[in-house]
Design a protein around this motif. Sequence first.
Motif, PDB file in Angstrom:
ATOM      1  N   PHE A  52      21.735 -56.680  66.646  1.00 21.81           N
ATOM      2  CA  PHE A  52      23.123 -56.300  66.387  1.00 21.81           C
ATOM      3  C   PHE A  52      23.411 -56.565  64.918  1.00 21.81           C
ATOM      4  CE2 PHE A  52      25.007 -55.664  70.627  1.00 21.81           C
ATOM      5  CZ  PHE A  52      23.966 -56.095  71.422  1.00 21.81           C
ATOM      6  N   ARG A  53      24.507 -56.019  64.457  1.00 18.23           N
ATOM      7  CA  ARG A  53      24.926 -56.310  63.086  1.00 18.23           C
ATOM      8  C   ARG A  53      26.441 -56.371  63.035  1.00 18.23           C
ATOM      9  NH1 ARG A  53      23.150 -50.601  60.127  1.00 18.23           N
ATOM     10  NH2 ARG A  53      24.794 -49.284  61.039  1.00 18.23           N
ATOM     11  N   GLN A  54      26.923 -57.105  62.044  1.00 15.51           N
ATOM     12  CA  GLN A  54      28.367 -57.237  61.864  1.00 15.51           C
ATOM     13  C   GLN A  54      28.689 -57.224  60.388  1.00 15.51           C
ATOM     14  OE1 GLN A  54      30.129 -60.606  63.873  1.00 15.51           O
ATOM     15  NE2 GLN A  54      32.111 -59.599  63.910  1.00 15.51           N
ATOM     16  N   ALA A  55      29.460 -56.232  59.998  1.00 13.00           N
ATOM     17  CA  ALA A  55      29.936 -56.119  58.631  1.00 13.00           C
ATOM     18  C   ALA A  55      31.289 -56.816  58.526  1.00 13.00           C
ATOM     19  CB  ALA A  55      30.057 -54.653  58.243  1.00 13.00           C
ATOM     20  N   PRO A  56      31.681 -57.228  57.326  1.00 14.11           N
ATOM     21  CA  PRO A  56      32.963 -57.911  57.153  1.00 14.11           C
ATOM     22  C   PRO A  56      34.119 -57.072  57.678  1.00 14.11           C
ATOM     23  CG  PRO A  56      31.646 -58.100  55.171  1.00 14.11           C
ATOM     24  CD  PRO A  56      30.919 -57.151  56.059  1.00 14.11           C
ATOM     25  N   GLY A  57      34.944 -57.695  58.490  1.00 10.18           N
ATOM     26  CA  GLY A  57      36.116 -57.014  59.005  1.00 10.18           C
ATOM     27  C   GLY A  57      35.851 -56.046  60.140  1.00 10.18           C
ATOM     28  N   LYS A  58      34.610 -55.995  60.597  1.00  8.47           N
ATOM     29  CA  LYS A  58      34.251 -55.068  61.675  1.00  8.47           C
ATOM     30  C   LYS A  58      33.705 -55.835  62.875  1.00  8.47           C
ATOM     31  CE  LYS A  58      33.278 -51.048  58.803  1.00  8.47           C
ATOM     32  NZ  LYS A  58      32.308 -49.940  58.518  1.00  8.47           N
ATOM     33  N   GLU A  59      33.725 -55.167  64.014  1.00 15.63           N
ATOM     34  CA  GLU A  59      33.169 -55.771  65.215  1.00 15.63           C
ATOM     35  C   GLU A  59      31.644 -55.734  65.167  1.00 15.63           C
ATOM     36  OE1 GLU A  59      36.736 -54.767  68.403  1.00 15.63           O
ATOM     37  OE2 GLU A  59      34.746 -53.908  68.668  1.00 15.63           O
ATOM     38  N   ARG A  60      31.057 -56.627  65.923  1.00 13.18           N
ATOM     39  CA  ARG A  60      29.604 -56.637  66.030  1.00 13.18           C
ATOM     40  C   ARG A  60      29.160 -55.355  66.744  1.00 13.18           C
ATOM     41  NH1 ARG A  60      26.797 -62.273  67.397  1.00 13.18           N
ATOM     42  NH2 ARG A  60      28.235 -62.724  65.681  1.00 13.18           N
ATOM     43  N   GLU A  61      28.151 -54.696  66.188  1.00 16.63           N
ATOM     44  CA  GLU A  61      27.703 -53.443  66.767  1.00 16.63           C
ATOM     45  C   GLU A  61      26.217 -53.469  67.073  1.00 16.63           C
ATOM     46  OE1 GLU A  61      27.948 -49.949  64.334  1.00 16.63           O
ATOM     47  OE2 GLU A  61      26.979 -50.877  62.610  1.00 16.63           O
ATOM     48  N   PHE A  62      25.871 -52.733  68.092  1.00 19.32           N
ATOM     49  CA  PHE A  62      24.488 -52.615  68.545  1.00 19.32           C
ATOM     50  C   PHE A  62      23.671 -51.816  67.550  1.00 19.32           C
ATOM     51  CE2 PHE A  62      21.085 -52.363  71.519  1.00 19.32           C
ATOM     52  CZ  PHE A  62      20.646 -51.050  71.568  1.00 19.32           C
TER      53      PHE A  62
END
Length: 123
Positions: free
Chosen positions: A37-47
């Motif tokens: 998974f990854r998570q960018a600043p201000g965004k939800e964690r995404e697959f």
Amino acid sequence: QVQLVESGGGLVQAGDSLRLSCAASGRTLSSYRMGWFRQAPGKEREFVGGVSRSGTYKYYADSVKGRFTISRDNAKNTVYLQMNSLKPEDTAVYYCAATEILSEWARPDYKYWGQGTQVTVSS
């Protein structure tokens, strides 16, 4: 239970490649379905992608399909994420996760998580 440690992140330019590793300790990794998974600043964690216990089946988010490849080496208790043709929008903290029971590959309800590794792609 299993402990996960990611490595391999860094600062690269657009178009470059990186390979992330996720090393497991504790129980053998072959017991778990694995996800990235990854998570960018201000965004939800995404697959990003997932791999079955044997490594036979792999699943990817549309945004990385054709550029990222997941693999696993159960003998080394390690899962990899090969990232090619990186784009600035791939910038995020990348997490590996493990689960025995899976509801849906893309749902971030995996049981075990690593601490994450930062990937920054400059334009």
